[in-house]
Write an enzyme that holds these catalytic residues in place. Structure first.
Site, PDB file in Angstrom:
ATOM      1  N   LYS A   1     -28.647 -11.963  22.378  1.00  0.00           N
ATOM      2  CA  LYS A   1     -29.376 -12.975  23.136  1.00  0.00           C
ATOM      3  C   LYS A   1     -30.727 -13.246  22.484  1.00  0.00           C
ATOM      4  O   LYS A   1     -31.372 -12.329  21.954  1.00  0.00           O
ATOM      5  CB  LYS A   1     -29.552 -12.465  24.576  1.00  0.00           C
TER       6      LYS A   1
ATOM      7  N   SER B   1     -28.756 -15.738  32.821  1.00  0.00           N
ATOM      8  CA  SER B   1     -29.343 -16.530  31.755  1.00  0.00           C
ATOM      9  C   SER B   1     -28.693 -16.197  30.414  1.00  0.00           C
ATOM     10  O   SER B   1     -29.001 -16.806  29.400  1.00  0.00           O
ATOM     11  CB  SER B   1     -30.848 -16.237  31.671  1.00  0.00           C
TER      12      SER B   1
ATOM     13  N   SER C   1     -27.771 -11.877  35.514  1.00  0.00           N
ATOM     14  CA  SER C   1     -27.530 -12.642  34.297  1.00  0.00           C
ATOM     15  C   SER C   1     -26.652 -11.980  33.250  1.00  0.00           C
ATOM     16  O   SER C   1     -26.418 -12.565  32.190  1.00  0.00           O
ATOM     17  CB  SER C   1     -28.866 -13.040  33.665  1.00  0.00           C
TER      18      SER C   1
END
Length: 468
Positions: free
Chosen positions: A84, A157, A181
């Site tokens: 990420k 996210s 998330s």
């Protein structure tokens, strides 16, 4: 070495690792294949914020040479992974989903990235995410698409981590979870994701959203894969004084231990109130599978979580305001409207109100800890309905009740810091994956891994992939 067979991109980490170790598949060949697949598919999926092709090929060549020389480092050696865009990568942009940081080139790797590289993993690149890891993408960012159906939500996210892993653009990924998330994206895309205990994995070199709520964890295709990744990234870190010093168990060994005699708690009321019939069927099937595997299913009453769910947003907002002090409000105009409004809410909350939240949070954490003195795991939904369409998600700001429903089973375990494991357990009538969640006591990751591996040895939901 032979050419890569069809569907190699959907192998699990452990399957690929066995072939790499046996020198049936070359790390360079598999990395090239992944880069070609990214180039072919990611123009539509938008899962990558940046691809590190030259770095990845160099790492793959090093891995190949080491393995040929008999210096095999373990199950991530030569395996292409992506991270990420929250996590620093030395010399390569790390933006955290924000335009403010698009030119930020860290001078060092985040601890988790460094540990992946030390284990011999090949880092393909950075995965797209919501702005600052909150609930919406910056207006300048194209949100990642769900590879199962572009009309559906990919979760937040860690949206890019989910899309890339589910689409076979990497073999596993790192995500973060502040309110759901890791869990929402995994449930929405048919993945397995582990949110470790708070502090089990170092946060050094990770952009902060809310320091006491942020968890760093792996997302992959099965439990054995998340165990292999967690094995590498977990543990104490001198650079992060909040990282726990407790010894790291042999998580991979736990994958073969089964669930015989394990006590799995189920709250029939909490798991059914306002929960749609399809999701209830997935939960019932999971309970039946665990009973057949030898687990003891125990009816429990989970502590009332409504207030703690309500408290999550202001708690997160205050911590986000602190995390963004260096750039907000000084560069307010460069923020998207959702993250800006959260920070404003955090700056406006009184100290007295914040202290009341902290006291309620401490009490709730104590009640949850007491529950885990009577059970080994808790089984719950991830959300009370199948994956949502983007059309529905676009109305969230107008539906506070829908937001509360979405957060009902996720936010409580960020407020307590308990570890969770998300597993695919079925499909909706529209053909979208549905996941469920297991929760353990603090530092109970090995129990989660035992239970996840046992479930996946007896079922095949995790073996289904989107047609791309």
């Amino acid at each position: 070495m032979p050419n890569l067979p069809d569907a190699t991109h959907y192998l699990t980490v452990s399957e690929l690792a066995a072939r790499i170790q046996a020198r049936e598949i070359s790390p360079v060949a598999v990395t090239r294949s992944q880069l070609e697949r990214i180039a072919c598919l990611d123009t539509e999926l938008h899962s990558f914020a940046g691809v590190m092709a030259d770095v990845a090929l160099a790492e793959a060549a090093t891995a190949e040479a080491e393995i040929a020389a008999g210096r095999y480092r373990g199950p991530l050696h030569g395996v292409p992974i992506a991270v990420k865009d929250l996590f620093w990568t030395q010399g390569f942009p790390t933006a955290g989903g924000m335009t403010i940081h698009k030119q930020h080139r860290p001078r060092e790797d985040a601890t988790v990235v460094r540990r992946l590289r030390q284990a011999g993993a090949v880092v393909l690149g950075k995965l797209q995410m919501t702005e600052g890891a909150y609930s919406d993408h910056h207006p300048a960012v194209t949100p990642p698409r769900n590879p199962w159906n572009a009309a559906y939500w990919t979760g937040i996210s860690s949206s890019g981590s989910a899309a890339a892993t589910a689409a076979g653009l990497c073999y596993g990924s790192l995500g973060s979870d502040t309110g759901g998330s890791i869990r929402w994206p995994c449930a929405a895309t048919g993945l397995t994701g582990l949110k470790p205990s708070w502090g089990r994995v170092s946060r050094h070199g990770a952009f902060e959203l809310a320091a006491t709520l942020d968890h760093v964890g792996p997302m992959a295709r099965d439990t054995r894969d998340v165990a292999a990744i967690l094995q590498v990234i977990a543990g104490a870190d001198p650079a992060d004084p909040t990282a726990l010093s407790a010894p790291v168990p042999d998580y991979l060994a736990a994958t073969g231990q089964g669930v015989g005699g394990m006590r799995i708690g189920v709250d029939p009321a909490w798991n059914s109130e306002g929960v749609d019939a399809t999701t209830q069927r997935v939960l019932a099937d999971a309970v039946a599978a665990y009973r057949a595997l030898g687990a003891e299913i125990i009816a429990v009453q989970f502590p009332d979580a409504k207030q703690i769910v309500d408290d999550w947003a202001p708690n997160c907002a205050v911590e986000a305001a602190v995390a963004h002090e260096a750039t907000y409000p000084a560069r307010k105009g460069e923020y998207g409207p959702v993250l800006a409004s959260v920070i404003e809410a955090g700056r406006a909350l009184s100290g007295l109100d914040y202290q009341r939240i902290l006291l309620r949070r401490m009490a709730f954490r104590g009640r949850v800890a007491a529950l885990f003195r009577t059970i080994d795991l808790l089984l719950t939904p991830v959300q009370p309905f199948p994956p949502l369409t983007l059309a529905t998600i676009s109305t969230l700001g107008e539906q506070p009740g829908l937001i509360a429903d979405l957060q009902r089973y996720t936010c409580p375990f960020n407020m307590t810091g308990n570890p969770t494991l998300t597993l695919p357990g079925g499909f909706s009538e529209a053909g979208m994956p549905i996941g469920f969640q297991l929760v353990a006591a603090q530092l109970g990751e090995a129990r989660l891994i035992r239970a996840g591996a046992a479930f996946q040895a007896a079922t095949a939901w995790h073996r289904r992939h989107p047609a791309l």
